[in-house]
Design an enzyme around this catalytic site. Structure first.
Site, PDB file in Angstrom:
ATOM      1  N   TYR A   1       7.661  -9.865   7.172  1.00 43.04           N
ATOM      2  CA  TYR A   1       7.407  -8.621   7.275  1.00 43.04           C
ATOM      3  C   TYR A   1       7.909  -7.854   8.565  1.00 43.04           C
ATOM      4  CZ  TYR A   1       3.860  -8.179   3.426  1.00 43.04           C
ATOM      5  OH  TYR A   1       3.146  -8.134   2.306  1.00 43.04           O
TER       6      TYR A   1
ATOM      7  N   ASP B   1       0.877  -1.256   0.091  1.00 44.64           N
ATOM      8  CA  ASP B   1      -0.116  -0.055  -0.207  1.00 44.64           C
ATOM      9  C   ASP B   1       0.753   1.244   0.059  1.00 44.64           C
ATOM     10  OD1 ASP B   1      -2.360  -1.269  -0.111  1.00 44.64           O
ATOM     11  OD2 ASP B   1      -2.489  -1.434   2.281  1.00 44.64           O
TER      12      ASP B   1
END
EC number: 5.4.99.12
Length: 267
Positions: A119, A52
């Site tokens: 992540y 994003d």
């Protein structure tokens, strides 16, 4: 025809996310623009993860095919030169860089052949406003109980239906069951007493905003808004409204993409 696998890093602050969009600067759009110039043919890049706006990457992967003559190693040098500013790039550092490129078999696809990802989410846990870190960290001013966060993380590890950690608006998935192989929470303090908390999560796949919602939930545990054991009930409920807030994008980094199951699972 060559099939090239790229490893890419970027500061997502000035990008409208990964995926190409008309009239907007995106990571995919920039890569395709520059690679098309370097390869002297139209290039379409397939990324592993559609990060994003505001999200960063240390090890994003992407593949593309083309019939071009430039050697793979020179492709990296030429593309990075343009990304950094071209002829005026001496001393400049851009916000997007190709770390490496390698030739892979013709049928390889960066997204569909990926077995999982790692992540890292970075939290700056201190009272004073840190303006020079605002695009790289999520600043939480209330002191967080890291031991409570670690306890809560135990309820997230493993194979579960993670519907509770999925935001609305993403690509519809066939299943919301995922496996989280590891979830580590660590902290560092510098000489000035500033505290940084790192959430490192590794899994075979992630739902839309899943890592950010997990982070927001762990922050609420650390701040005392939720007891650690409530996370088990949240996961079992499958209800998004019971989980914590969605942490902001700037603290999130795509760290690594795995193409071998044994590497992902630590076998």
């Amino acid at each position: 025809m060559k099939n090239i696998l790229l490893t890419i890093e970027y500061d997502g602050t000035s990008f409208f996310g990964w995926q190409r969009q008309p009239e907007k600067r995106t990571v995919q759009g920039e890569l395709e623009r520059v690679l098309s110039v370097v390869c002297r043919c139209p290039v379409q890049v397939n990324g592993t993860s559609r990060t994003d706006a505001g999200v960063h990457a240390l090890g994003q992967r992407a593949s593309f095919k083309g019939d071009f003559g430039i050697p793979t190693d020179r492709l990296v040098v030429a593309a990075n030169n343009i990304l950094a500013g071209g002829m005026n790039s001496i001393g400049k550092i851009g916000d997007l860089r190709i770390v490496s490129a390698e030739e892979v078999p013709e049928g390889f696809h960066a997204r569909f052949d990926a077995k999982g990802k790692k992540y890292v989410y970075k939290i700056l846990n201190c009272q004073e406003t840190q303006i020079f870190s605002r695009n790289q960290y999520y600043q939480v001013r209330k002191s967080l109980n890291i031991e409570a966060m670690k306890q809560a993380a135990l309820y997230i590890k493993g194979t579960h239906d993670f519907k509770c950690f999925q935001a609305a608006g993403g690509e519809e998935k066939k299943t919301t069951v995922r496996t989280i192989y590891d979830l580590q929470i660590t902290e560092e303090k510098n000489e000035l007493g500033k505290r940084t908390i790192f959430i490192e999560i590794k899994g075979d796949g992630f739902l839309y905003n899943m890592v950010r919602i997990i982070t927001g939930t762990l922050v609420e545990v650390g701040s005392g808004k939720l007891p650690a054991e409530a996370v088990q009930d949240i996961v079992e409920s499958g209800q998004r409204q019971k989980a914590g807030h969605t942490a902001p994008p700037q603290g999130l980094y795509l760290s690594k993409v795995y193409y071998k199951l044994e590497d992902l699972a630590g076998l």
